[in-house]
Design a protein around this motif. Structure first.
Motif, PDB file in Angstrom:
ATOM      1  N   SER A  20      32.759  60.111  46.378  1.00  0.00           N
ATOM      2  CA  SER A  20      33.886  59.181  46.382  1.00  0.00           C
ATOM      3  C   SER A  20      33.386  57.790  46.038  1.00  0.00           C
ATOM      4  CB  SER A  20      34.555  59.155  47.755  1.00  0.00           C
ATOM      5  OG  SER A  20      35.035  60.420  48.126  1.00  0.00           O
ATOM      6  N   CYS A  21      34.257  57.024  45.424  1.00  0.00           N
ATOM      7  CA  CYS A  21      33.940  55.629  45.114  1.00  0.00           C
ATOM      8  C   CYS A  21      35.171  54.800  45.443  1.00  0.00           C
ATOM      9  CB  CYS A  21      33.550  55.479  43.655  1.00  0.00           C
ATOM     10  SG  CYS A  21      33.224  53.776  43.171  1.00  0.00           S
ATOM     11  N   ALA A  22      35.057  53.986  46.464  1.00  0.00           N
ATOM     12  CA  ALA A  22      36.163  53.153  46.896  1.00  0.00           C
ATOM     13  C   ALA A  22      35.997  51.736  46.358  1.00  0.00           C
ATOM     14  CB  ALA A  22      36.230  53.126  48.421  1.00  0.00           C
ATOM     15  N   ALA A  23      37.071  51.198  45.804  1.00  0.00           N
ATOM     16  CA  ALA A  23      37.058  49.847  45.260  1.00  0.00           C
ATOM     17  C   ALA A  23      37.720  48.888  46.236  1.00  0.00           C
ATOM     18  CB  ALA A  23      37.786  49.810  43.930  1.00  0.00           C
ATOM     19  N   SER A  24      37.196  47.684  46.298  1.00  0.00           N
ATOM     20  CA  SER A  24      37.771  46.666  47.174  1.00  0.00           C
ATOM     21  C   SER A  24      37.497  45.290  46.597  1.00  0.00           C
ATOM     22  CB  SER A  24      37.183  46.769  48.587  1.00  0.00           C
ATOM     23  OG  SER A  24      35.784  46.532  48.550  1.00  0.00           O
ATOM     24  N   GLY A  25      38.136  44.286  47.208  1.00  0.00           N
ATOM     25  CA  GLY A  25      37.867  42.921  46.807  1.00  0.00           C
ATOM     26  C   GLY A  25      38.554  42.493  45.540  1.00  0.00           C
ATOM     27  N   GLY A  26      39.534  43.238  45.115  1.00  0.00           N
ATOM     28  CA  GLY A  26      40.251  42.873  43.908  1.00  0.00           C
ATOM     29  C   GLY A  26      41.210  43.972  43.539  1.00  0.00           C
ATOM     30  N   THR A  27      41.912  43.792  42.480  1.00  0.00           N
ATOM     31  CA  THR A  27      42.831  44.835  42.063  1.00  0.00           C
ATOM     32  C   THR A  27      42.064  46.014  41.484  1.00  0.00           C
ATOM     33  OG1 THR A  27      43.089  44.016  39.823  1.00  0.00           O
ATOM     34  CG2 THR A  27      44.550  43.082  41.506  1.00  0.00           C
TER      35      THR A  27
END
Length: 124
Positions: A20-27
């Protein structure tokens, strides 16, 4: 965008694993999300990518038919489902994002945000 990869581990050949790769800190409004890997003493190589707009995917020949890639925009997460793992799949796996459509084809230089990597070790 910050990317956090997870799901790596030590497994035996033939089994499955999902990264899994979770994105954060922006759209999460990036055009392409990709997975790369780097084995010991080897260069980083493209594994798979998926585009946001149409869900098109592209895979390296070495994993096509065994790996799938998907994304959940509601969770800002991309997944790499790895089946029938082989010892040669052993590597640190990185996720990355790109605003360029051509990044779908694995052009590393088009990716501008990278996760920290998660280690996958496949024993024979």
């Amino acid at each position: 965008v910050q990317l956090q990869a997870s799901g790596g581990g030590l497994v035996q050949a033939g089994v499955s694993l999902r990264l899994s790769c979770a994105a954060s800190g922006g759209t999460f409004n990036t055009y392409v999300m990709g997975w790369f890997r780097q084995a010991p003493e080897k260069e980083r190589e493209f594994v798979a990518a998926i585009s946001r707009n149409d869900g098109n995917t592209h895979f390296a020949d070495s994993v096509r038919g065994r790996f799938t890639i998907s994304r959940d925009d509601a969770k800002d997460t991309v997944y790499l489902q790895m089946n029938s793992l082989k010892p040669e799949d052993t590597a640190v796996y990185y996720c990355a994002t790109s605003p360029h459509p051509l990044a779908l084809w694995g052009r590393t230089n088009l990716y501008n945000s990278w996760g920290q990597g998660t280690l996958v070790t496949v024993s024979s």
